[in-house]
Design an enzyme around this catalytic site. Structure first.
Site, PDB file in Angstrom:
ATOM      1  N   ARG A  50      34.743 137.283  42.934  1.00 60.77           N
ATOM      2  CA  ARG A  50      34.825 135.828  42.805  1.00 60.77           C
ATOM      3  C   ARG A  50      33.878 135.279  41.741  1.00 60.77           C
ATOM      4  O   ARG A  50      33.785 134.072  41.561  1.00 60.77           O
ATOM      5  CB  ARG A  50      34.517 135.171  44.157  1.00 60.77           C
ATOM      6  CG  ARG A  50      35.647 135.321  45.147  1.00 60.77           C
ATOM      7  CD  ARG A  50      35.357 134.622  46.439  1.00 60.77           C
ATOM      8  NE  ARG A  50      36.477 134.743  47.348  1.00 60.77           N
ATOM      9  CZ  ARG A  50      36.396 134.617  48.660  1.00 60.77           C
ATOM     10  NH1 ARG A  50      35.223 134.348  49.226  1.00 60.77           N
ATOM     11  NH2 ARG A  50      37.463 134.752  49.415  1.00 60.77           N
ATOM     12  N   GLU A  62      42.503 142.694  44.378  1.00 63.92           N
ATOM     13  CA  GLU A  62      43.618 142.464  45.306  1.00 63.92           C
ATOM     14  C   GLU A  62      44.297 143.774  45.693  1.00 63.92           C
ATOM     15  O   GLU A  62      44.715 143.954  46.832  1.00 63.92           O
ATOM     16  CB  GLU A  62      44.636 141.494  44.702  1.00 63.92           C
ATOM     17  CG  GLU A  62      44.145 140.064  44.602  1.00 63.92           C
ATOM     18  CD  GLU A  62      43.803 139.454  45.962  1.00 63.92           C
ATOM     19  OE1 GLU A  62      44.330 139.917  46.993  1.00 63.92           O
ATOM     20  OE2 GLU A  62      42.983 138.519  46.003  1.00 63.92           O
ATOM     21  N   LEU A 105      39.122 155.609  49.320  1.00 66.14           N
ATOM     22  CA  LEU A 105      39.773 154.327  49.640  1.00 66.14           C
ATOM     23  C   LEU A 105      41.141 154.536  50.287  1.00 66.14           C
ATOM     24  O   LEU A 105      41.666 153.636  50.938  1.00 66.14           O
ATOM     25  CB  LEU A 105      39.977 153.497  48.364  1.00 66.14           C
ATOM     26  CG  LEU A 105      38.937 152.430  48.021  1.00 66.14           C
ATOM     27  CD1 LEU A 105      39.360 151.652  46.783  1.00 66.14           C
ATOM     28  CD2 LEU A 105      38.722 151.452  49.183  1.00 66.14           C
ATOM     29  N   TYR A 145      52.922 139.260  47.110  1.00 69.18           N
ATOM     30  CA  TYR A 145      51.575 138.815  47.471  1.00 69.18           C
ATOM     31  C   TYR A 145      50.610 138.956  46.291  1.00 69.18           C
ATOM     32  O   TYR A 145      49.921 138.005  45.914  1.00 69.18           O
ATOM     33  CB  TYR A 145      51.029 139.600  48.687  1.00 69.18           C
ATOM     34  CG  TYR A 145      49.548 139.393  48.808  1.00 69.18           C
ATOM     35  CD1 TYR A 145      49.050 138.205  49.330  1.00 69.18           C
ATOM     36  CD2 TYR A 145      48.647 140.333  48.285  1.00 69.18           C
ATOM     37  CE1 TYR A 145      47.687 137.960  49.355  1.00 69.18           C
ATOM     38  CE2 TYR A 145      47.293 140.093  48.310  1.00 69.18           C
ATOM     39  CZ  TYR A 145      46.810 138.915  48.848  1.00 69.18           C
ATOM     40  OH  TYR A 145      45.479 138.661  48.859  1.00 69.18           O
ATOM     41  N   ASP A 163      49.581 136.918  53.173  1.00 72.46           N
ATOM     42  CA  ASP A 163      49.116 138.243  53.603  1.00 72.46           C
ATOM     43  C   ASP A 163      48.855 138.175  55.108  1.00 72.46           C
ATOM     44  O   ASP A 163      49.193 137.184  55.767  1.00 72.46           O
ATOM     45  CB  ASP A 163      47.869 138.669  52.823  1.00 72.46           C
ATOM     46  CG  ASP A 163      46.631 137.875  53.225  1.00 72.46           C
ATOM     47  OD1 ASP A 163      46.772 136.810  53.892  1.00 72.46           O
ATOM     48  OD2 ASP A 163      45.515 138.309  52.900  1.00 72.46           O
ATOM     49  N   CYS A 224      37.836 128.803  67.244  1.00 73.05           N
ATOM     50  CA  CYS A 224      38.567 127.536  67.116  1.00 73.05           C
ATOM     51  C   CYS A 224      37.641 126.326  67.105  1.00 73.05           C
ATOM     52  O   CYS A 224      37.919 125.330  66.430  1.00 73.05           O
ATOM     53  CB  CYS A 224      39.598 127.414  68.232  1.00 73.05           C
ATOM     54  SG  CYS A 224      40.853 128.694  68.165  1.00 73.05           S
ATOM     55  N   CYS A 227      36.739 125.553  63.624  1.00 76.00           N
ATOM     56  CA  CYS A 227      37.838 125.564  62.655  1.00 76.00           C
ATOM     57  C   CYS A 227      38.073 124.177  62.056  1.00 76.00           C
ATOM     58  O   CYS A 227      38.211 123.191  62.795  1.00 76.00           O
ATOM     59  CB  CYS A 227      39.113 126.062  63.336  1.00 76.00           C
ATOM     60  SG  CYS A 227      40.516 126.103  62.220  1.00 76.00           S
TER      61      CYS A 227
END
Ligand code: SF4
Length: 406
Positions: A50, A62, A105, A145, A163, A224, A227
């Protein structure tokens, strides 16, 4: 803040009174987008991919993140970008180097696709990844995706992504029943993911959905109360959060017994390279090995500390594996190591036997190449994780060097 909603040109815009509009009316969509973006700005993880929106870095990350956890991917991503910092650098690498960097991996076809994709980008796109999602999809290993992720994150295109994390968030948020792998719900999820994108903000919005799925709307015990879209969450309203998504049951794991041969000569050990068209671990190096069928005995559970004695069938399979791979007869002796390893739905119990060979030349038969390796050389070969672990188990005097992790 005014948020416009847009549908990519390859999809028909939903009609004003479409079922999607009823499911997610405009005010709710705007509210959800606004809250998710704000939450993402405050809570996003500081991940190496990022740092910049380099399309190549986004692509690599990705692909690595498919089926693999973020914490596992981070060190691999850093090493990969040090070794192949640009698409051009990757395009000129050979498959051995690429597999070596990827070893551990798993799902090695991803690494091969990246290599072939980089070569195509250099040959057909002047070394730059195409911007449009449909062009990205023409590259090996890039599906809807990954194309959506690269197009939105790297190129600011208003392309959706769906995804596992997004599926979980959307099926809960909109209380969508059914199997997300089935065409009907899958289509609905892609349409919703498209409809929700605030115009020009797909990069952050898509990542906010994935980040919410990873950090808050987790498979078990979602948070939650923390959230940002709780107010709009239909699953919470129904008190049925654990009912979504309605995933199909996974098949039971298959137990597999594998016997491998460690054959030594003059301080070297024999390893073989699998054929380029092998179904699994193509072109990677291994100790000769064979599956034992039917499994005569599944060894003890992890909690059982009693020793499991090597049996005749495993030892015989190790001898046979050596002969099949390189045409050498041998006699199996001590079991040197054993380990458990999981690959997709297979639970593999791998045993390594010392197999003393008769005099003769090892010739590649059911493999691509044969090598007698010193310990240090073994570390430079691309090996599947299980065989790398076997090498680790061997006594230091035989395999003194610590294998280098990719
Ligand atoms: Fe998921 Fe709970 Fe948020 Fe609904 S409120 S989206 S179930 S975390």
């Amino acid at each position: 803040m005014t948020i416009c909603l847009r549908v990519p040109s390859n999809m028909s815009p939903p009609e004003a009174s479409s079922p999607l509009d009823e499911l997610a009316p405009t005010p709710a969509r705007r509210r959800i987008a606004r809250r998710l973006l704000r939450w993402y700005r405050d809570n996003r993880r500081d991940l190496p991919w990022r740092k910049a929106s380099d399309p190549y870095a986004v692509w690599v990350s990705e692909v690595m993140l498919q089926q693999t956890q973020v914490s596992t991917v981070e060190p691999y991503f850093r090493r990969w970008m040090d070794r192949f910092p640009t698409v051009g650098a990757l395009a000129t690498a050979n498959e051995d180097e690429v597999l070596h960097a990827w070893q551990g991996l798993g799902y090695y076809s991803r690494a091969r696709s990246l290599l072939r994709g980089a070569q195509m980008v250099v040959q057909e796109h002047g070394g730059k990844l195409p911007v449009a999602a449909h062009q990205l999809r023409s590259l090996p290993g890039i599906g809807p995706y990954t194309a959506g992720a690269i197009a939105s994150i790297a190129f600011d295109q208003d392309e959706p992504i769906v995804d596992g994390n997004v599926i979980r968030v959307l099926t809960r948020l909109f209380a969508l029943p059914g199997d997300p792998q089935r065409a009907t719900l899958k289509k609905q999820l892609w349409q919703l993911a498209t409809l929700l994108i605030p115009r020009g903000q797909a990069a952050d919005f898509n990542q906010s959905l994935m980040e919410l799925g990873a950090l808050v709307c987790t498979p078990n015990k979602p948070l939650c109360s923390e959230c940002p879209v709780r107010e709009d969450c239909r699953a919470v309203r129904q008190d049925r959060v654990s009912s979504y998504p309605q995933l199909r049951k996974r098949p039971k794991p298959t137990q597999v017994l594998v016997a491998a041969a460690l054959t030594r000569r003059a301080g070297r050990v024999l390893v073989v390279q699998l054929p380029a068209d092998a179904k699994r671990w193509a072109s990677m190096w291994q100790f000769p090995n064979a599956e034992v069928e039917p499994a005569t005995k599944w060894p003890r559970a992890k909690t059982d500390s009693s020793p499991w004695e090597p049996n005749q069938q495993l030892a015989g399979a190790a001898e046979q594996a050596l002969f099949d791979a390189v045409g050498l007869h041998g006699e199996a002796g001590t079991k040197l190591a054993e380990l458990r390893h999981s690959v997709t739905r297979f639970r593999i119990h791998l045993s390594l036997f010392e197999v003393r060979p008769e005099v003769g030349k090892a010739v590649a038969r059911q493999c691509q190449a044969v090598r007698w390796c010193r310990a240090a050389e073994l570390a430079d070969l691309a090996m599947p994780a299980a065989h790398r672990r076997l090498a680790h188990c061997l006594e230091p005097t035989v395999l003194a060097a610590s294998p280098r992790r990719a």
